[in-house]
Design an enzyme around this catalytic site. Structure first.
Site, short mmCIF file in Angstrom:
data_model
loop_
_atom_site.label_atom_id
_atom_site.label_comp_id
_atom_site.label_asym_id
_atom_site.label_seq_id
_atom_site.Cartn_x
_atom_site.Cartn_y
_atom_site.Cartn_z
NE ARG A 1 49.61 -7.05 -11.80
CZ ARG A 1 50.64 -6.26 -11.72
NH1 ARG A 1 51.84 -6.61 -12.44
NH2 ARG A 1 50.17 -4.89 -10.79
CE LYS B 1 20.24 -7.70 -18.25
NZ LYS B 1 20.10 -7.15 -18.09
CB THR C 1 24.02 -7.73 -4.94
OG1 THR C 1 25.33 -7.70 -5.84
CG2 THR C 1 23.69 -6.96 -6.24
N GLY D 1 20.28 -11.20 -11.51
CA GLY D 1 19.12 -11.62 -10.46
C GLY D 1 18.64 -11.73 -12.30
CG HIS D 2 19.55 -14.19 -15.25
ND1 HIS D 2 20.74 -13.08 -14.84
CD2 HIS D 2 19.25 -15.10 -15.48
CE1 HIS D 2 21.38 -13.95 -14.81
NE2 HIS D 2 20.57 -15.58 -14.88
N GLY E 1 4.56 -8.54 -22.33
CA GLY E 1 4.17 -9.37 -20.43
C GLY E 1 4.69 -10.10 -19.61
N GLY F 1 20.31 -2.06 -16.29
CA GLY F 1 20.16 -3.12 -15.50
C GLY F 1 18.33 -3.70 -15.31
CG ASP F 2 17.00 -5.07 -12.64
OD1 ASP F 2 18.02 -5.84 -12.22
OD2 ASP F 2 17.42 -3.52 -12.15
N GLY G 1 15.59 -8.12 -2.82
CA GLY G 1 13.89 -7.90 -2.93
C GLY G 1 13.29 -6.61 -2.05
CG ASP H 1 2.86 -5.58 -19.67
OD1 ASP H 1 4.03 -4.74 -20.73
OD2 ASP H 1 2.60 -6.26 -18.84
CD GLN I 1 25.96 -6.91 -13.29
OE1 GLN I 1 26.43 -7.49 -14.23
NE2 GLN I 1 24.81 -8.13 -13.08
P1 IMP Z 1 27.65 -4.86 -7.05
O1 IMP Z 1 27.47 -5.48 -8.48
O2 IMP Z 1 26.85 -6.23 -6.38
O3 IMP Z 1 29.05 -4.56 -6.97
O4 IMP Z 1 26.55 -3.70 -6.72
C1 IMP Z 1 27.02 -2.14 -7.83
C2 IMP Z 1 25.96 -1.96 -8.64
O5 IMP Z 1 24.97 -2.54 -9.26
C3 IMP Z 1 24.14 -2.01 -7.25
O6 IMP Z 1 24.01 0.21 -7.78
C4 IMP Z 1 23.16 -2.89 -7.45
O7 IMP Z 1 23.04 -1.78 -6.83
C5 IMP Z 1 23.89 -1.89 -8.82
N1 IMP Z 1 23.92 -3.90 -9.51
C6 IMP Z 1 24.75 -5.10 -10.07
N2 IMP Z 1 24.10 -6.35 -10.60
C7 IMP Z 1 23.03 -5.00 -10.64
C8 IMP Z 1 21.55 -5.97 -11.55
O8 IMP Z 1 21.71 -7.16 -11.74
N3 IMP Z 1 21.04 -5.42 -12.33
C9 IMP Z 1 20.41 -3.99 -11.40
N4 IMP Z 1 21.87 -3.55 -10.68
C10 IMP Z 1 22.88 -4.01 -10.05
#
Ligand code: IMP
Length: 458
Positions: A139, A15, A125, A39-40, A443, A11-12, A327, A358, A229
């Site tokens: 279900r 994207k 999260t 979180g994008h 960048g 993730g991060d 954060g 960069d 993710q």
């Molecule tokens: P959940 O998706 O909130 O259930 O979190 C499960 C795991 O996925 C945790 O380790 C989160 O930090 C990670 N995670 C969930 N969404 C993201 C994302 O968008 N970016 C990075 N890590 C994520």
């Protein structure tokens, strides 16, 4: 045709920027999994938008779709739409009627279960993602379409909520008070979610996702399928149990939208790679630099290597590696090539977008974990269990570093303007993953991208 965007790490990977870049040529941008855990960050017209649920394409005037594979918190959805409208945008977002709804009790249970799991906690999260997917598979979930039919909504809530309350109170022994109490109150939930249903209906936001998208494709439109993710936190292909509860990998782009795998497979699948690693949450990370307390296994505030800690802090600060949603400081490390080989195979990448070269500029040398040493053997991909992955030691290759340059000028001039050592690094990556370079992020803004290939151009 379709272009699917998949995170190849944890993730991060940036994207949002790539979706935004290629979304230009798309008519529709659809998400196929996940929810408001995403979180994008999208930088557009010098404005920064931080979104967690609304597809990033909506910032650029595209139709955004939340597919049936998503879990949708209507409160977040409307908050984000209202915020975009306040900033002068007119987002057009549709939601699949088969998508599941995150209810307040899912969030409460996410918190309770994380506390209970202790060392097995994924560091979620706390958006209720896991509990909502559990109810989908059990279900007993509530779907977006159910919000439009009050009698159905009432019936489903009356069935499920007492079970959830019993889980919280009798199994986990939690005393529910205040907001947490209301999260398990059928009447309160019914009224609130019926109102969300009315708003969805009034704004004409609900669709039968697969049919909606297929009709657009039949009309010759371009659809971008936006994964959230990343591969290493995929419920099947990631570091279970330190994963999210959905499939970010490309197979889910079909299941999570209702398009056929052959339709998705005729398009392109672009793997997004960040030039180094970052991770929020726990679990093994063989190429990690330093550590983050509470996330890095067995880390108590110092790795014992000052230079490595300094490097980790440098990369974290240069790359702004702090969670968009929470954060929290992210764990950072060198690029992990076995992880990327695994991702390229699982999703069948047809192209790569590599971000943040960069951020590494100015370092004397840049390393990658080329392979792992695992129980005395050299292996080139990720082993199937997390315990085995935890026993892997990275074997490094070292590249000469590249200078910090005027990256905006590089973005204007094109690939050849990228410092030579950085190109060597990029070409090694493309070779190892057997996929061509499509875009290089130099960048944070969309303009700061060297585009080598635009997938919709054929
Ligand atoms: P959940 O998706 O909130 O259930 O979190 C499960 C795991 O996925 C945790 O380790 C989160 O930090 C990670 N995670 C969930 N969404 C993201 C994302 O968008 N970016 C990075 N890590 C994520």
């Amino acid at each position: 045709m379709t272009v699917t965007i998949v995170g190849s790490q944890l993730g991060d990977e940036g994207k949002g920027g790539v979706v935004d870049l290629y979304g230009d040529a798309a008519d529709v941008v659809a998400r196929y999994q996940g929810g408001d855990n995403a979180g994008h960050t999208v930088v557009y017209d010098d404005e920064t938008y931080k979104l967690s649920l609304v597809p990033s394409g909506a910032v650029r005037g595209k139709i955004g779709v939340l597919g049936n594979g998503c879990v949708v918190n209507p409160e977040t959805l409307f908050d984000e739409l209202d915020q975009l409208r306040e900033r002068g945008l007119e987002p057009d977002v549709r939601v699949g009627e088969r998508a599941h709804v995150i209810l307040p009790y899912h969030r409460v249970l996410d918190g309770i279960e994380e506390d209970e799991k202790a060392d097995l906690a994924a560091g979620t999260t706390k958006r209720g993602i896991g509990p909502t997917y559990e109810d989908k598979m059990g279900r007993r979930g509530i779907r977006i379409g159910d919000l439009l039919e009050p009698a159905v909504l009432r019936e489903r809530l009356e069935y499920v909520v007492p079970q959830k309350r019993a889980l919280a109170e009798s199994v986990f022994g939690v005393t529910l008070e205040g907001d947490a109490e209301r999260a398990f109150d059928v009447d309160h939930l019914f009224e609130t979610y019926r109102d969300y249903g009315e708003r969805l209906a009034d704004e004409g936001m609900t669709v039968d996702c697969g049919t909606f998208l297929q009709e657009r494709i039949d009309d010759g439109e371009n659809v971008l399928l936006e994964g959230a993710q990343g591969t290493s936190i995929d419920i099947d292909h990631g570091i279970y149990p330190y994963v999210t509860s959905s499939n970010p990998t490309a197979g889910a782009a079909a299941v999570g939208t209702g398009l056929g795998p052959t339709v998705v497979g005729q398009g392109e699948v672009i793997g997004i790679v960040k030039a180094y690693l970052s991770r929020v949450g726990t679990g093994p990370l063989p190429t990690e630099l330093g550590g983050v307390e509470g996330q890095t296994p067995e880390y108590d505030g110092h790795s014992g290597d000052d230079a490595e800690e300094e490097l980790a802090t440098y990369i974290r600060d240069e790359g702004g590696e702090y969670g968009t949603v929470t954060g929290r400081p992210r764990r950072v490390g060198w690029l992990d090539i076995p992880m990327l080989r695994h991702a390229a195979r699982a999703s069948g990448f047809t192209g790569l977008a590599v971000n943040h070269i960069d951020v590494l500029a100015g370092l004397e040398e840049v390393k990658v974990g080329h392979s792992y040493e695992f129980d005395g053997e050299e292996i080139f991909t990720v082993p199937p269990t997390t315990e085995k992955w935890g026993r892997c030691e990275a074997t490094y290759r070292t590249f000469d570093g590249w200078p910090d340059v005027d990256w905006d000028a590089v973005a204007d001039e094109g690939y050849e303007a990228i410092p030579e050592n950085a190109r060597t690094y990029l070409e090694y990556l493309a070779d190892e993953l057997d996929a061509p370079l499509y875009a290089i992020g130099v960048g944070p803004s969309r303009e700061a991208t060297v585009v080598l290939e635009s997938p919709y151009d054929g």
